[in-house]
Scaffold this motif. Structure first.
Motif, PDB file in Angstrom:
ATOM      1  N   LYS A 219       0.828  -1.208   0.000  1.00 39.51           N
ATOM      2  CA  LYS A 219       0.000   0.000   0.000  1.00 39.51           C
ATOM      3  C   LYS A 219       0.861   1.257   0.000  1.00 39.51           C
ATOM      4  O   LYS A 219       0.548   2.245  -0.658  1.00 39.51           O
ATOM      5  CB  LYS A 219      -0.945   0.023   1.209  1.00 39.51           C
ATOM      6  N   GLN A 220       1.955   1.241   0.762  1.00 41.69           N
ATOM      7  CA  GLN A 220       2.852   2.392   0.792  1.00 41.69           C
ATOM      8  C   GLN A 220       3.490   2.611  -0.584  1.00 41.69           C
ATOM      9  O   GLN A 220       3.593   3.745  -1.050  1.00 41.69           O
ATOM     10  CB  GLN A 220       3.934   2.219   1.851  1.00 41.69           C
ATOM     11  N   ALA A 221       3.903   1.510  -1.217  1.00 39.41           N
ATOM     12  CA  ALA A 221       4.496   1.617  -2.553  1.00 39.41           C
ATOM     13  C   ALA A 221       3.468   2.167  -3.543  1.00 39.41           C
ATOM     14  O   ALA A 221       3.790   3.017  -4.382  1.00 39.41           O
ATOM     15  CB  ALA A 221       5.014   0.261  -3.011  1.00 39.41           C
ATOM     16  N   ARG A 222       2.237   1.699  -3.435  1.00 40.52           N
ATOM     17  CA  ARG A 222       1.172   2.192  -4.302  1.00 40.52           C
ATOM     18  C   ARG A 222       0.911   3.681  -4.038  1.00 40.52           C
ATOM     19  O   ARG A 222       0.698   4.449  -4.964  1.00 40.52           O
ATOM     20  CB  ARG A 222      -0.104   1.376  -4.067  1.00 40.52           C
ATOM     21  N   PHE A 223       0.964   4.068  -2.755  1.00 38.08           N
ATOM     22  CA  PHE A 223       0.803   5.473  -2.396  1.00 38.08           C
ATOM     23  C   PHE A 223       1.881   6.316  -3.087  1.00 38.08           C
ATOM     24  O   PHE A 223       1.580   7.364  -3.660  1.00 38.08           O
ATOM     25  CB  PHE A 223       0.884   5.667  -0.877  1.00 38.08           C
ATOM     26  N   VAL A 224       3.116   5.864  -3.044  1.00 38.32           N
ATOM     27  CA  VAL A 224       4.218   6.594  -3.680  1.00 38.32           C
ATOM     28  C   VAL A 224       3.957   6.737  -5.173  1.00 38.32           C
ATOM     29  O   VAL A 224       4.090   7.830  -5.739  1.00 38.32           O
ATOM     30  CB  VAL A 224       5.574   5.899  -3.417  1.00 38.32           C
TER      31      VAL A 224
ATOM     32  N   ASN B 256       2.696   9.013   5.672  1.00 40.53           N
ATOM     33  CA  ASN B 256       3.528   8.441   4.608  1.00 40.53           C
ATOM     34  C   ASN B 256       4.535   9.455   4.070  1.00 40.53           C
ATOM     35  O   ASN B 256       5.667   9.095   3.742  1.00 40.53           O
ATOM     36  CB  ASN B 256       2.669   7.902   3.467  1.00 40.53           C
ATOM     37  N   LEU B 257       4.132  10.703   3.963  1.00 35.56           N
ATOM     38  CA  LEU B 257       5.056  11.733   3.463  1.00 35.56           C
ATOM     39  C   LEU B 257       6.219  11.962   4.418  1.00 35.56           C
ATOM     40  O   LEU B 257       7.310  12.345   3.998  1.00 35.56           O
ATOM     41  CB  LEU B 257       4.315  13.057   3.239  1.00 35.56           C
TER      42      LEU B 257
ATOM     43  N   LYS C 195      11.622   6.261   4.389  1.00 34.74           N
ATOM     44  CA  LYS C 195      11.628   5.285   3.288  1.00 34.74           C
ATOM     45  C   LYS C 195      10.695   5.724   2.166  1.00 34.74           C
ATOM     46  O   LYS C 195      11.016   5.570   0.985  1.00 34.74           O
ATOM     47  CB  LYS C 195      11.254   3.898   3.805  1.00 34.74           C
ATOM     48  N   SER C 196       9.541   6.284   2.530  1.00 35.00           N
ATOM     49  CA  SER C 196       8.615   6.791   1.511  1.00 35.00           C
ATOM     50  C   SER C 196       9.221   7.991   0.798  1.00 35.00           C
ATOM     51  O   SER C 196       9.127   8.114  -0.423  1.00 35.00           O
ATOM     52  CB  SER C 196       7.284   7.214   2.142  1.00 35.00           C
ATOM     53  N   ALA C 197       9.843   8.881   1.565  1.00 37.24           N
ATOM     54  CA  ALA C 197      10.461  10.076   0.970  1.00 37.24           C
ATOM     55  C   ALA C 197      11.546   9.678  -0.018  1.00 37.24           C
ATOM     56  O   ALA C 197      11.663  10.255  -1.115  1.00 37.24           O
ATOM     57  CB  ALA C 197      11.033  10.972   2.065  1.00 37.24           C
ATOM     58  N   GLU C 198      12.328   8.681   0.333  1.00 36.37           N
ATOM     59  CA  GLU C 198      13.392   8.208  -0.575  1.00 36.37           C
ATOM     60  C   GLU C 198      12.792   7.581  -1.828  1.00 36.37           C
ATOM     61  O   GLU C 198      13.263   7.810  -2.940  1.00 36.37           O
ATOM     62  CB  GLU C 198      14.286   7.198   0.160  1.00 36.37           C
ATOM     63  N   ALA C 199      11.719   6.816  -1.654  1.00 33.87           N
ATOM     64  CA  ALA C 199      11.057   6.205  -2.806  1.00 33.87           C
ATOM     65  C   ALA C 199      10.490   7.287  -3.723  1.00 33.87           C
ATOM     66  O   ALA C 199      10.571   7.183  -4.956  1.00 33.87           O
ATOM     67  CB  ALA C 199       9.953   5.255  -2.342  1.00 33.87           C
TER      68      ALA C 199
ATOM     69  N   ARG D  99      11.648  10.388  -4.011  1.00 36.71           N
ATOM     70  CA  ARG D  99      12.781  11.053  -4.651  1.00 36.71           C
ATOM     71  C   ARG D  99      13.278  10.233  -5.831  1.00 36.71           C
ATOM     72  O   ARG D  99      13.506  10.763  -6.924  1.00 36.71           O
ATOM     73  CB  ARG D  99      13.912  11.266  -3.641  1.00 36.71           C
ATOM     74  N   LEU D 100      13.414   8.926  -5.631  1.00 39.50           N
ATOM     75  CA  LEU D 100      13.854   8.045  -6.721  1.00 39.50           C
ATOM     76  C   LEU D 100      12.850   8.042  -7.862  1.00 39.50           C
ATOM     77  O   LEU D 100      13.231   8.065  -9.036  1.00 39.50           O
ATOM     78  CB  LEU D 100      14.078   6.625  -6.191  1.00 39.50           C
ATOM     79  N   GLY D 101      11.566   8.014  -7.520  1.00 38.48           N
ATOM     80  CA  GLY D 101      10.523   8.036  -8.542  1.00 38.48           C
ATOM     81  C   GLY D 101      10.560   9.320  -9.349  1.00 38.48           C
ATOM     82  O   GLY D 101      10.409   9.301 -10.574  1.00 38.48           O
ATOM     83  N   GLN D 102      10.781  10.451  -8.685  1.00 38.81           N
ATOM     84  CA  GLN D 102      10.864  11.725  -9.389  1.00 38.81           C
ATOM     85  C   GLN D 102      12.093  11.766 -10.289  1.00 38.81           C
ATOM     86  O   GLN D 102      12.039  12.301 -11.395  1.00 38.81           O
ATOM     87  CB  GLN D 102      10.869  12.889  -8.396  1.00 38.81           C
ATOM     88  N   GLU D 103      13.193  11.194  -9.822  1.00 39.71           N
ATOM     89  CA  GLU D 103      14.396  11.123 -10.656  1.00 39.71           C
ATOM     90  C   GLU D 103      14.130  10.308 -11.921  1.00 39.71           C
ATOM     91  O   GLU D 103      14.527  10.700 -13.012  1.00 39.71           O
ATOM     92  CB  GLU D 103      15.566  10.510  -9.878  1.00 39.71           C
TER      93      GLU D 103
END
Length: 154
Positions: free
Chosen positions: A10-15, A45-46, A50-54, A56-60
């Motif tokens: 769910k957290q990954a889906r949120f990201v 979650n924000l 770990k969510s923040a890093e995910a 950041r990676l997603g935005q990259e």
């Protein structure tokens, strides 16, 4: 399948959902969280490292794929905001300035605040105004009293 092993599914889906429009509450709902708790869950979650890093990676990854960076977007908005040439419009300039301001966190929504104590409702703004008026009365009274004392001492 969870691409971020340190996050729940769910957290990954949120990201993933958050990266679509950067609307945390809507992302939480789309990720399957309850509408009643979505805002709270989104906030939590924000704040999770770990969510923040995910995110950041997603935005990259998005930047790499589209070859568009935040700087590109801001530059485009700046150009639109200052464009007075043929084909430009006042509405487009204002909208561009609004988006630039939002990016820098310049505009915050004002939220009406009220507190309930038992059955009594308190309007915080009204209470603040009443206190301010009362402080002015006290200051005036003190000035008047101080003037009376100094005249009596003469």
């Amino acid at each position: 399948m969870n691409p971020q092993p340190d996050l729940t599914s769910k957290q990954a889906r949120f990201v993933e959902e958050y990266l679509i429009d950067l609307n945390a509450t809507a992302a939480a709902i789309r990720a399957g969280y309850s509408e009643k708790t979505a805002a709270t869950i989104a906030h939590e979650n924000l704040r999770k490292p770990k969510s923040a890093e995910a995110m950041r990676l997603g935005q990259e990854k998005l930047s790499e794929r589209t070859q568009i960076t935040q700087e590109d977007v801001l530059e485009g908005l700046r150009q639109e905001a200052t464009n007075y040439g043929k084909g430009s419009s006042h509405s487009a300039r204002v909208t561009a300035w609004i988006w630039i301001g939002k990016h820098f966190g310049m505009f915050t929504e004002r939220v009406e605040t009220e507190k309930r104590i038992g059955l009594m409702k308190i309007d915080v703004e009204e209470a603040r105004e009443k206190l301010s008026a009362r402080f002015k009365q006290i200051a005036t009274w003190q000035e008047t009293s101080a003037g009376s004392v100094s005249r009596a001492a003469r």
